[in-house]
Motif scaffolding. Structure first.
Motif, PDB file in Angstrom:
ATOM      1  N   LEU A  98       0.830  -1.200   0.000  1.00  0.00           N
ATOM      2  CA  LEU A  98       0.000   0.000   0.000  1.00  0.00           C
ATOM      3  C   LEU A  98       0.867   1.254   0.000  1.00  0.00           C
ATOM      4  N   THR A  99       0.387   2.295  -0.682  1.00  0.00           N
ATOM      5  CA  THR A  99       1.100   3.572  -0.685  1.00  0.00           C
ATOM      6  C   THR A  99       0.794   4.312   0.614  1.00  0.00           C
ATOM      7  N   ALA A 100       1.418   5.450   0.814  1.00  0.00           N
ATOM      8  CA  ALA A 100       1.193   6.246   2.020  1.00  0.00           C
ATOM      9  C   ALA A 100      -0.258   6.722   2.110  1.00  0.00           C
ATOM     10  N   GLU A 101      -0.925   6.885   0.943  1.00  0.00           N
ATOM     11  CA  GLU A 101      -2.319   7.329   0.926  1.00  0.00           C
ATOM     12  C   GLU A 101      -3.292   6.169   1.121  1.00  0.00           C
ATOM     13  N   GLY A 102      -2.779   4.947   1.269  1.00  0.00           N
ATOM     14  CA  GLY A 102      -3.636   3.778   1.463  1.00  0.00           C
ATOM     15  C   GLY A 102      -4.152   3.189   0.160  1.00  0.00           C
ATOM     16  N   GLU A 103      -3.457   3.437  -0.929  1.00  0.00           N
ATOM     17  CA  GLU A 103      -3.848   2.894  -2.224  1.00  0.00           C
ATOM     18  C   GLU A 103      -3.042   1.642  -2.531  1.00  0.00           C
ATOM     19  N   LEU A 104      -3.718   0.662  -3.106  1.00  0.00           N
ATOM     20  CA  LEU A 104      -3.040  -0.531  -3.588  1.00  0.00           C
ATOM     21  C   LEU A 104      -2.582  -0.239  -5.005  1.00  0.00           C
ATOM     22  N   LEU A 105      -1.307  -0.457  -5.272  1.00  0.00           N
ATOM     23  CA  LEU A 105      -0.720  -0.130  -6.565  1.00  0.00           C
ATOM     24  C   LEU A 105      -0.250  -1.408  -7.244  1.00  0.00           C
ATOM     25  N   VAL A 106      -0.780  -1.661  -8.441  1.00  0.00           N
ATOM     26  CA  VAL A 106      -0.388  -2.832  -9.226  1.00  0.00           C
ATOM     27  C   VAL A 106       0.128  -2.335 -10.571  1.00  0.00           C
ATOM     28  N   VAL A 107       1.306  -2.781 -10.968  1.00  0.00           N
ATOM     29  CA  VAL A 107       1.934  -2.327 -12.208  1.00  0.00           C
ATOM     30  C   VAL A 107       2.109  -3.511 -13.154  1.00  0.00           C
ATOM     31  N   ALA A 108       1.817  -3.272 -14.445  1.00  0.00           N
ATOM     32  CA  ALA A 108       2.034  -4.297 -15.471  1.00  0.00           C
ATOM     33  C   ALA A 108       2.719  -3.658 -16.663  1.00  0.00           C
ATOM     34  N   GLN A 109       3.850  -4.222 -17.046  1.00  0.00           N
ATOM     35  CA  GLN A 109       4.556  -3.746 -18.236  1.00  0.00           C
ATOM     36  C   GLN A 109       5.196  -4.907 -18.986  1.00  0.00           C
ATOM     37  N   GLU A 110       4.598  -6.088 -18.841  1.00  0.00           N
ATOM     38  CA  GLU A 110       5.150  -7.291 -19.450  1.00  0.00           C
ATOM     39  C   GLU A 110       4.976  -7.317 -20.959  1.00  0.00           C
ATOM     40  N   ASP A 111       3.886  -6.723 -21.454  1.00  0.00           N
ATOM     41  CA  ASP A 111       3.545  -6.828 -22.859  1.00  0.00           C
ATOM     42  C   ASP A 111       3.769  -5.513 -23.592  1.00  0.00           C
ATOM     43  N   ARG A 112       3.831  -5.580 -24.927  1.00  0.00           N
ATOM     44  CA  ARG A 112       3.980  -4.368 -25.729  1.00  0.00           C
ATOM     45  C   ARG A 112       2.651  -3.640 -25.892  1.00  0.00           C
ATOM     46  N   SER A 113       1.556  -4.350 -25.642  1.00  0.00           N
ATOM     47  CA  SER A 113       0.227  -3.783 -25.827  1.00  0.00           C
ATOM     48  C   SER A 113      -0.317  -3.213 -24.515  1.00  0.00           C
ATOM     49  N   GLN A 114      -0.837  -1.992 -24.584  1.00  0.00           N
ATOM     50  CA  GLN A 114      -1.409  -1.366 -23.400  1.00  0.00           C
ATOM     51  C   GLN A 114      -2.646  -2.142 -22.930  1.00  0.00           C
ATOM     52  N   LEU A 115      -3.454  -2.614 -23.875  1.00  0.00           N
ATOM     53  CA  LEU A 115      -4.668  -3.348 -23.532  1.00  0.00           C
ATOM     54  C   LEU A 115      -4.345  -4.639 -22.790  1.00  0.00           C
ATOM     55  N   ARG A 116      -3.349  -5.382 -23.296  1.00  0.00           N
ATOM     56  CA  ARG A 116      -2.967  -6.633 -22.612  1.00  0.00           C
ATOM     57  C   ARG A 116      -2.355  -6.352 -21.250  1.00  0.00           C
ATOM     58  N   ASN A 117      -1.589  -5.271 -21.130  1.00  0.00           N
ATOM     59  CA  ASN A 117      -1.032  -4.905 -19.826  1.00  0.00           C
ATOM     60  C   ASN A 117      -2.137  -4.537 -18.847  1.00  0.00           C
ATOM     61  N   ARG A 118      -3.189  -3.926 -19.357  1.00  0.00           N
ATOM     62  CA  ARG A 118      -4.342  -3.587 -18.500  1.00  0.00           C
ATOM     63  C   ARG A 118      -5.009  -4.867 -17.997  1.00  0.00           C
ATOM     64  N   GLU A 119      -5.163  -5.853 -18.886  1.00  0.00           N
ATOM     65  CA  GLU A 119      -5.741  -7.145 -18.493  1.00  0.00           C
ATOM     66  C   GLU A 119      -4.845  -7.855 -17.476  1.00  0.00           C
ATOM     67  N   ILE A 120      -3.547  -7.784 -17.701  1.00  0.00           N
ATOM     68  CA  ILE A 120      -2.587  -8.408 -16.777  1.00  0.00           C
ATOM     69  C   ILE A 120      -2.679  -7.743 -15.401  1.00  0.00           C
ATOM     70  N   ALA A 121      -2.770  -6.412 -15.393  1.00  0.00           N
ATOM     71  CA  ALA A 121      -2.876  -5.676 -14.129  1.00  0.00           C
ATOM     72  C   ALA A 121      -4.155  -6.058 -13.389  1.00  0.00           C
ATOM     73  N   LEU A 122      -5.266  -6.194 -14.122  1.00  0.00           N
ATOM     74  CA  LEU A 122      -6.531  -6.605 -13.503  1.00  0.00           C
ATOM     75  C   LEU A 122      -6.427  -8.004 -12.912  1.00  0.00           C
ATOM     76  N   ARG A 123      -5.779  -8.911 -13.660  1.00  0.00           N
ATOM     77  CA  ARG A 123      -5.617 -10.289 -13.169  1.00  0.00           C
ATOM     78  C   ARG A 123      -4.730 -10.312 -11.918  1.00  0.00           C
ATOM     79  N   LYS A 124      -3.633  -9.545 -11.946  1.00  0.00           N
ATOM     80  CA  LYS A 124      -2.734  -9.465 -10.781  1.00  0.00           C
ATOM     81  C   LYS A 124      -3.490  -8.925  -9.565  1.00  0.00           C
ATOM     82  N   PHE A 125      -4.282  -7.876  -9.800  1.00  0.00           N
ATOM     83  CA  PHE A 125      -5.067  -7.249  -8.731  1.00  0.00           C
ATOM     84  C   PHE A 125      -6.025  -8.260  -8.112  1.00  0.00           C
ATOM     85  N   HIS A 126      -6.770  -8.972  -8.956  1.00  0.00           N
ATOM     86  CA  HIS A 126      -7.750  -9.939  -8.445  1.00  0.00           C
ATOM     87  C   HIS A 126      -7.052 -11.087  -7.723  1.00  0.00           C
ATOM     88  N   ASP A 127      -5.942 -11.576  -8.275  1.00  0.00           N
ATOM     89  CA  ASP A 127      -5.190 -12.664  -7.627  1.00  0.00           C
ATOM     90  C   ASP A 127      -4.652 -12.224  -6.264  1.00  0.00           C
TER      91      ASP A 127
END
Length: 135
Positions: A62-91
Motif C-alpha cells: 500500500l502507498t502512504a495514501e492507502g492505495e493498492l498499486l499494481v503495475v504491469a509492463q510485461e507486454d507491448r500492448s497497453q490493452l494486454r497490460n491492462r488485463e494483466i494488471a486486472l488479473r494481478k489485482f484480483h489474484d
C-alpha cells in the motif's frame, strides 16, 4: 466471497506511462505500462472485515495514501497490460482474503504406535548384537 475483477472497475484508476526495458522505438513512443490504483478505504464492494484483513496482509504493497498499486509492463500492448494488471489485482485480493482451513489435531493409531515400537526394538537388538565377541 470476492466479487469478480470487472465489478471493481468503477473503483479502479488506471494510469499509463512509457514502459522501461528493451523494445526499440516502441518503448520510446508508446505508453504501454499500466498502473492500477485501488483505494482500499473507500471501496463499496468490500466489507469492513475484508478491508481490515487486506490492510494488514497487504501493508507492504500500500502507498502512504492507502492505495493498492499494481503495475504491469510485461507486454507491448497497453490493452494486454491492462488485463494483466486486472488479473494481478484480483489474484492479490483473492490470496490475501483466503482463509486457510483449520488444522485438526490427530493421533497415530494404536497399531501404528505398536509397529513403530517393535521396529525400534528389533533395530536396537540388531545393534546390540554387533558388539565384540569374547573368546
Amino acid at each position: 466471497m470476492l466479487p469478480p475483477a470487472t465489478d471493481f472497475l468503477p473503483e479502479l484508476e488506471f494510469q499509463t506511462s512509457r514502459s522501461s526495458g528493451p523494445g526499440g522505438q516502441n518503448v520510446n513512443k508508446v505508453e504501454s505500462r499500466v498502473e492500477l490504483r485501488f483505494r482500499l478505504a473507500t471501496s463499496e464492494l468490500l466489507s469492513d472485515e475484508q478491508k481490515q484483513t487486506l490492510q494488514q496482509k497487504l501493508a507492504s504493497k500500500l502507498t502512504a495514501e492507502g492505495e493498492l498499486l499494481v503495475v504491469a509492463q510485461e507486454d507491448r500492448s497497453q490493452l494486454r497490460n491492462r488485463e494483466i494488471a486486472l488479473r494481478k489485482f484480483h489474484d492479490l485480493l483473492t490470496k490475501a482474503l483466503h482463509k486457510p482451513k483449520p488444522r485438526k489435531a490427530t493421533k497415530p493409531s494404536q497399531g501404528a504406535v505398536r509397529q513403530r515400537l517393535e521396529s525400534k526394538k528389533k533395530h536396537g537388538e540388531k545393534k546390540a548384537n554387533r558388539g565384540k565377541l569374547n573368546f
